[in-house]
Write a protein that holds these residues in place. Structure first.
Motif, PDB file in Angstrom:
ATOM      1  N   ALA A 193      11.916  10.123  28.483  1.00  0.00           N
ATOM      2  CA  ALA A 193      12.409   8.761  28.671  1.00  0.00           C
ATOM      3  C   ALA A 193      13.902   8.767  29.029  1.00  0.00           C
ATOM      4  O   ALA A 193      14.357   7.943  29.832  1.00  0.00           O
ATOM      5  CB  ALA A 193      12.155   7.922  27.425  1.00  0.00           C
ATOM      6  N   TYR A 194      14.667   9.692  28.438  1.00  0.00           N
ATOM      7  CA  TYR A 194      16.075   9.843  28.828  1.00  0.00           C
ATOM      8  C   TYR A 194      16.174  10.327  30.275  1.00  0.00           C
ATOM      9  O   TYR A 194      16.996   9.837  31.051  1.00  0.00           O
ATOM     10  CB  TYR A 194      16.793  10.835  27.910  1.00  0.00           C
ATOM     11  CG  TYR A 194      17.249  10.258  26.597  1.00  0.00           C
ATOM     12  CD1 TYR A 194      18.305   9.358  26.538  1.00  0.00           C
ATOM     13  CD2 TYR A 194      16.634  10.622  25.405  1.00  0.00           C
ATOM     14  CE1 TYR A 194      18.734   8.833  25.328  1.00  0.00           C
ATOM     15  CE2 TYR A 194      17.049  10.100  24.190  1.00  0.00           C
ATOM     16  CZ  TYR A 194      18.105   9.207  24.163  1.00  0.00           C
ATOM     17  OH  TYR A 194      18.520   8.686  22.970  1.00  0.00           O
ATOM     18  N   VAL A 195      15.331  11.296  30.648  1.00  0.00           N
ATOM     19  CA  VAL A 195      15.320  11.795  32.027  1.00  0.00           C
ATOM     20  C   VAL A 195      14.991  10.656  32.984  1.00  0.00           C
ATOM     21  O   VAL A 195      15.639  10.483  34.021  1.00  0.00           O
ATOM     22  CB  VAL A 195      14.314  12.961  32.172  1.00  0.00           C
ATOM     23  CG1 VAL A 195      14.105  13.320  33.632  1.00  0.00           C
ATOM     24  CG2 VAL A 195      14.776  14.180  31.385  1.00  0.00           C
TER      25      VAL A 195
ATOM     26  N   ASP B 164      16.811  17.385  22.815  1.00  0.00           N
ATOM     27  CA  ASP B 164      17.201  18.278  23.913  1.00  0.00           C
ATOM     28  C   ASP B 164      17.346  17.530  25.240  1.00  0.00           C
ATOM     29  O   ASP B 164      17.288  18.111  26.310  1.00  0.00           O
ATOM     30  CB  ASP B 164      16.210  19.431  24.051  1.00  0.00           C
ATOM     31  CG  ASP B 164      14.768  18.974  24.170  1.00  0.00           C
ATOM     32  OD1 ASP B 164      14.523  17.759  24.051  1.00  0.00           O
ATOM     33  OD2 ASP B 164      13.896  19.819  24.359  1.00  0.00           O
ATOM     34  N   ALA B 165      17.578  16.243  25.175  1.00  0.00           N
ATOM     35  CA  ALA B 165      17.704  15.411  26.376  1.00  0.00           C
ATOM     36  C   ALA B 165      18.855  15.835  27.291  1.00  0.00           C
ATOM     37  O   ALA B 165      18.663  15.887  28.508  1.00  0.00           O
ATOM     38  CB  ALA B 165      17.826  13.944  25.994  1.00  0.00           C
ATOM     39  N   PRO B 166      20.056  16.136  26.773  1.00  0.00           N
ATOM     40  CA  PRO B 166      21.140  16.532  27.695  1.00  0.00           C
ATOM     41  C   PRO B 166      20.791  17.776  28.516  1.00  0.00           C
ATOM     42  O   PRO B 166      21.046  17.811  29.725  1.00  0.00           O
ATOM     43  CB  PRO B 166      22.332  16.795  26.769  1.00  0.00           C
ATOM     44  CG  PRO B 166      22.052  15.971  25.562  1.00  0.00           C
ATOM     45  CD  PRO B 166      20.564  16.001  25.400  1.00  0.00           C
TER      46      PRO B 166
ATOM     47  N   CYS C  42      25.271  17.792  31.692  1.00  0.00           N
ATOM     48  CA  CYS C  42      25.176  16.431  31.174  1.00  0.00           C
ATOM     49  C   CYS C  42      25.475  16.476  29.679  1.00  0.00           C
ATOM     50  O   CYS C  42      24.829  17.210  28.931  1.00  0.00           O
ATOM     51  CB  CYS C  42      23.783  15.876  31.423  1.00  0.00           C
ATOM     52  SG  CYS C  42      23.531  14.239  30.753  1.00  0.00           S
ATOM     53  N   LEU C  43      26.435  15.716  29.251  1.00  0.00           N
ATOM     54  CA  LEU C  43      26.800  15.655  27.839  1.00  0.00           C
ATOM     55  C   LEU C  43      26.044  14.528  27.160  1.00  0.00           C
ATOM     56  O   LEU C  43      25.619  13.568  27.808  1.00  0.00           O
ATOM     57  CB  LEU C  43      28.303  15.459  27.700  1.00  0.00           C
ATOM     58  CG  LEU C  43      29.161  16.563  28.317  1.00  0.00           C
ATOM     59  CD1 LEU C  43      30.632  16.188  28.269  1.00  0.00           C
ATOM     60  CD2 LEU C  43      28.912  17.886  27.636  1.00  0.00           C
ATOM     61  N   PRO C  44      25.865  14.603  25.842  1.00  0.00           N
ATOM     62  CA  PRO C  44      25.138  13.534  25.139  1.00  0.00           C
ATOM     63  C   PRO C  44      25.727  12.147  25.366  1.00  0.00           C
ATOM     64  O   PRO C  44      24.998  11.166  25.440  1.00  0.00           O
ATOM     65  CB  PRO C  44      25.253  13.945  23.672  1.00  0.00           C
ATOM     66  CG  PRO C  44      25.411  15.419  23.702  1.00  0.00           C
ATOM     67  CD  PRO C  44      26.201  15.705  24.947  1.00  0.00           C
ATOM     68  N   ASN C  45      27.032  12.047  25.507  1.00  0.00           N
ATOM     69  CA  ASN C  45      27.663  10.738  25.714  1.00  0.00           C
ATOM     70  C   ASN C  45      27.403  10.171  27.105  1.00  0.00           C
ATOM     71  O   ASN C  45      27.642   8.997  27.346  1.00  0.00           O
ATOM     72  CB  ASN C  45      29.166  10.828  25.474  1.00  0.00           C
ATOM     73  CG  ASN C  45      29.490  11.166  24.048  1.00  0.00           C
ATOM     74  OD1 ASN C  45      28.703  10.889  23.151  1.00  0.00           O
ATOM     75  ND2 ASN C  45      30.629  11.781  23.828  1.00  0.00           N
TER      76      ASN C  45
ATOM     77  N   VAL D  15      18.120  16.785  31.155  1.00  0.00           N
ATOM     78  CA  VAL D  15      18.709  16.014  32.253  1.00  0.00           C
ATOM     79  C   VAL D  15      19.507  16.933  33.168  1.00  0.00           C
ATOM     80  O   VAL D  15      19.423  16.819  34.399  1.00  0.00           O
ATOM     81  CB  VAL D  15      19.578  14.862  31.708  1.00  0.00           C
ATOM     82  CG1 VAL D  15      20.426  14.244  32.804  1.00  0.00           C
ATOM     83  CG2 VAL D  15      18.704  13.815  31.050  1.00  0.00           C
ATOM     84  N   THR D  16      20.253  17.865  32.604  1.00  0.00           N
ATOM     85  CA  THR D  16      21.014  18.822  33.409  1.00  0.00           C
ATOM     86  C   THR D  16      20.084  19.625  34.309  1.00  0.00           C
ATOM     87  O   THR D  16      20.347  19.793  35.496  1.00  0.00           O
ATOM     88  CB  THR D  16      21.826  19.768  32.499  1.00  0.00           C
ATOM     89  OG1 THR D  16      22.732  18.986  31.712  1.00  0.00           O
ATOM     90  CG2 THR D  16      22.604  20.784  33.311  1.00  0.00           C
ATOM     91  N   GLY D  17      18.972  20.100  33.753  1.00  0.00           N
ATOM     92  CA  GLY D  17      18.011  20.878  34.541  1.00  0.00           C
ATOM     93  C   GLY D  17      17.345  20.063  35.629  1.00  0.00           C
ATOM     94  O   GLY D  17      17.163  20.532  36.757  1.00  0.00           O
TER      95      GLY D  17
END
Length: 185
Positions: free
Chosen positions: A22-24, A98-100, A117-120, A103-105
């Motif tokens: 969902a974050y992605v 492990d969302a950050p 991608c940082l958590p913030n 998202v980076t990947g």
């Protein structure tokens, strides 16, 4: 561009919504990508025919398959690889911690550039893409509870000199440990 996200069943019997995906999805939507999310955990006994039918209707250019077990991910990729060759297998947990990294990947796979991608930097998860009413998320009164990983670490907001605005940036940070909602006074 259209991207389909497929969440595979987790190792637990009580399935939670796939918060990491969902974050992605939220990050992809910010980039004006049309996103659909299919949670195979809601019908784990069902066949891949239904998922393939939904993908055929949506016609995505790219597919992301996320799950907690690499063997399950490989089987899922084998099921849909013939029709959709541009697939990213993603080993992620459903709880959003492990969302950050996810998202980076994903952004590296889409753009070819690697920027951490940082958590913030994460937006709120795209819960509108999830069928939250199908999960076991009921409060004792019967109302729907929705999971959100929000909070800040106690050592970031204990100073009275910090304003609420400076602490608000931590509200979106996924926290795997205990969250303390501290009064700065």
């Amino acid at each position: 561009m259209k991207v389909a996200l497929i969440a595979l069943p987790g190792k637990q019997t009580n399935q939670m919504p796939p918060l990491t995906l969902a974050y992605v999805a939220a990050v992809l939507e910010q980039r004006r990508i049309i996103v659909r999310m299919y949670d195979h955990a809601l019908d784990a006994a069902g066949s891949w025919h239904d998922i393939r039918r939904r993908l055929q209707t949506f016609q995505p250019q790219r597919v992301i398959v996320g799950g907690e077990d690499s063997r399950t991910i490989e089987q899922a990729v084998a099921q849909i690889h013939q029709s959709y060759p541009d697939i990213l297998p993603l080993l992620v947990q459903r709880n959003g911690t492990d969302a950050p990294a996810a998202v980076t990947g994903v952004l590296a796979w889409l753009d070819g550039t690697v920027k951490e991608c940082l958590p913030n930097d994460l937006p709120f998860p795209a819960r509108h893409l999830l069928s939250l009413e199908h999960y076991a998320l009921r409060a004792p009164g019967g109302e729907l509870q929705t999971p959100v990983v929000i909070g800040w670490h106690i050592n970031t907001c204990v100073s009275p000199a910090r304003s609420v605005r400076s602490c608000a940036r931590w509200w979106r940070r996924p926290v795997s440990a205990t969250c303390y909602f501290a009064n700065p006074h």
